[in-house]
Design a protein around this motif. Structure first.
Motif, PDB file in Angstrom:
ATOM      1  N   PHE A 166       0.839  -1.197   0.000  1.00 42.45           N
ATOM      2  CA  PHE A 166       0.000   0.000   0.000  1.00 42.45           C
ATOM      3  C   PHE A 166       0.872   1.244   0.000  1.00 42.45           C
ATOM      4  N   SER A 167       0.301   2.324  -0.495  1.00 45.57           N
ATOM      5  CA  SER A 167       0.900   3.647  -0.354  1.00 45.57           C
ATOM      6  C   SER A 167      -0.056   4.483   0.484  1.00 45.57           C
ATOM      7  N   ALA A 399      -5.801   8.945  11.539  1.00 45.33           N
ATOM      8  CA  ALA A 399      -6.004   8.164  10.314  1.00 45.33           C
ATOM      9  C   ALA A 399      -4.773   7.314  10.006  1.00 45.33           C
ATOM     10  N   PHE A 400      -3.581   7.848  10.270  1.00 45.06           N
ATOM     11  CA  PHE A 400      -2.342   7.089  10.072  1.00 45.06           C
ATOM     12  C   PHE A 400      -2.305   5.870  10.985  1.00 45.06           C
ATOM     13  N   LEU A 401      -2.622   6.066  12.255  1.00 43.81           N
ATOM     14  CA  LEU A 401      -2.620   4.949  13.201  1.00 43.81           C
ATOM     15  C   LEU A 401      -3.658   3.896  12.814  1.00 43.81           C
ATOM     16  N   ASP A 402      -4.838   4.346  12.430  1.00 39.43           N
ATOM     17  CA  ASP A 402      -5.891   3.405  12.032  1.00 39.43           C
ATOM     18  C   ASP A 402      -5.493   2.631  10.774  1.00 39.43           C
ATOM     19  N   ALA A 403      -4.817   3.311   9.841  1.00 38.51           N
ATOM     20  CA  ALA A 403      -4.382   2.642   8.611  1.00 38.51           C
ATOM     21  C   ALA A 403      -3.354   1.558   8.932  1.00 38.51           C
ATOM     22  N   CYS A 404      -2.440   1.847   9.865  1.00 39.22           N
ATOM     23  CA  CYS A 404      -1.459   0.836  10.263  1.00 39.22           C
ATOM     24  C   CYS A 404      -2.154  -0.361  10.911  1.00 39.22           C
ATOM     25  N   ALA A 410      -5.050  -6.934   8.088  1.00 38.82           N
ATOM     26  CA  ALA A 410      -5.269  -7.532   6.762  1.00 38.82           C
ATOM     27  C   ALA A 410      -4.170  -8.515   6.417  1.00 38.82           C
ATOM     28  N   HIS A 411      -2.930  -8.173   6.774  1.00 33.54           N
ATOM     29  CA  HIS A 411      -1.816  -9.072   6.462  1.00 33.54           C
ATOM     30  C   HIS A 411      -1.916 -10.344   7.292  1.00 33.54           C
ATOM     31  N   ARG A 412      -2.288 -10.191   8.558  1.00 27.95           N
ATOM     32  CA  ARG A 412      -2.455 -11.372   9.391  1.00 27.95           C
ATOM     33  C   ARG A 412      -3.536 -12.302   8.845  1.00 27.95           C
ATOM     34  N   ALA A 416      -2.967 -16.073   7.396  1.00 19.32           N
ATOM     35  CA  ALA A 416      -3.635 -17.224   7.984  1.00 19.32           C
ATOM     36  C   ALA A 416      -4.315 -18.102   6.943  1.00 19.32           C
ATOM     37  N   ARG A 417      -4.756 -17.466   5.851  1.00 18.70           N
ATOM     38  CA  ARG A 417      -5.387 -18.245   4.787  1.00 18.70           C
ATOM     39  C   ARG A 417      -4.379 -19.036   3.974  1.00 18.70           C
TER      40      ARG A 417
END
Length: 417
Positions: A166-167, A399-404, A410-412, A416-417
């Motif tokens: 992501f950017s 917004a930066f903290l929420d995006a992190c 999402a990566h986790r 897991a899949r």
């Protein structure tokens, strides 16, 4: 072993020993990472951090990371962070300036072990240094490009953006720019709007600054960019316009001039450094002739302080022009002189007065018109949110903290899949 082979082996050992000695003695030229790493200590170490900031530049480029210190400190309170550098001198500075854990890695192999032993979930990058790819090869973590400011420069639509998951971008303008100029890049899904956390303090400074009294000199800030890493990105005006612009403004008895050179000014082209020195001399001569005028060269402290203090900005095509939008004050942008420079038609450039080599004689009249009438003010005001996102104090940091948080989650889930 054949004599020729033994000779080549000996030369390699001598070069290696010599290089190590030069690194340990701190004799490498500026801009070259010393690779004086903590690898031996890191061979069995585990990082407690959940987020890494990968910074392979030297202290010349540290301004890129410094502007993220406050948002990263906020992130460190939610997800512990560590900074990975390639240069021990830069690492020492970051340690002195922050409370972050900082390690220097000289060998790519060290990263393998560190990531395998640690629970790192996210890696952040503040530039497009080619060395980033030594970390980008790991699929066990999410990779996010932050960069160090949004701008209409060609580097803002670098194909390197495709390497990151992501950017994080300031506003809708960045998404539209990438969608238009970056083929085969899904800007809608790969870009996350977070605003500009760095502007939180600037908003307060701008709001607190009183309007200048009629008898006060009005302040013009000249904040050009550097010469650029290649001809297509040579947006800087220091060598073509700088001295003439500053000289013309200094001659006006009711104006105060602040010159804020880019930290990398003159690192690539000697002529650029010479032009920068000439501008500084002009400022110093004016200071000596009129100490009360307040003319200054600003090379330390936050850029936002200079932005808040100015009544008008003269700058090049750069991120400074975007950040200036929070002030609501007049803007003059230079026309790049190089024939190879790539300049896109953008809403912000349409909303700014322009000066170039062919219109140097009009600098004072343009500045006075913009100061007195500011005919494009309404047009620029409509662009602030488009370029910079939510400008409510603190909204961008949140917004930066929420995006992190969302990227880590999402990566986790994907892993897991």
């Amino acid at each position: 072993m054949a004599p020729a082979t033994r000779g080549a082996s000996l030369k390699r050992r001598v070069r290696s020993l010599g290089g190590g000695l030069i690194r340990r003695m701190g004799l490498l030229p500026g801009g070259v990472p010393d690779r004086n790493g903590d690898d031996a200590r890191l061979a069995t170490q585990r990082l407690d951090a959940e987020v890494l900031v990968f910074f392979a530049d030297t202290e010349d480029g540290l301004y890129q990371l410094r502007q993220w210190y406050a948002p990263l400190a906020a992130l460190d309170g939610r997800h512990q962070i560590a900074v990975i550098t390639a240069d021990s001198r830069t690492a020492a500075l970051i340690r002195a300036e922050t409370g972050f854990e900082v390690v220097t890695v000289a060998r790519y192999a060290t990263l393998d072990g560190l990531l395998a032993r640690s629970d790192v979930r996210l890696v952040l990058y503040v530039n497009h240094n080619p060395e980033n790819f030594s970390m980008l090869r790991f699929a066990s973590v999410a990779h996010v490009s932050l960069l160090h400011g949004d701008s209409d420069k060609v580097v803002s639509v670098s194909n390197q953006a495709k390497a990151y998951d992501f950017s994080y971008v300031a506003g809708r303008a960045a998404i539209d720019r990438m969608a238009r100029y970056l083929p085969l890049f899904d800007a809608e899904h790969r870009c996350v709007v977070i605003g500009r956390p760095q502007l939180d303090d600037a908003l307060a400074l701008v709001a607190e600054r009183p309007a200048p009294a009629p008898e006060q000199r009005r302040t013009v800030l000249y904040a050009p960019t550097w010469e650029g890493a290649q001809p297509s990105a040579a947006y800087g005006s220091v060598d073509t316009l700088g001295e003439a612009v500053v000289a013309a403004l200094l001659a006006e008895p009711d104006l105060r001039v602040i010159y804020r050179p880019h930290p990398l000014t003159g690192v690539r082209l000697a002529a650029y450094g010479e032009a920068d020195a000439a501008i500084r001399r002009r400022i110093e001569e004016a200071r000596t002739a009129s100490p009360s005028a307040g003319h200054a060269v600003s090379t330390s402290g936050e850029l936002m302080v200079d932005l808040a203090a100015a009544d008008l900005l003269v700058c090049d095509v750069s991120a400074v022009a975007m950040d200036w939008l929070v002030t609501g004050r007049p803007l003059v942008v230079t026309e790049p002189a190089g024939p190879e420079v790539v300049t896109a038609a953008t809403p912000l450039l349409d909303a700014a007065a322009r000066i170039g080599v062919g219109t140097l004689g009009e600098v004072v009249s343009v500045v006075r018109r913009e100061l007195d009438d500011d005919p494009r003010r309404a047009q620029r005001e409509t662009l602030a949110e488009y370029y910079l996102g939510d400008l409510r104090p603190g909204a961008a940091t949140e917004a930066f903290l929420d995006a992190c948080d969302a990227t880590i989650a999402a990566h986790r889930a994907a892993s897991a899949r």
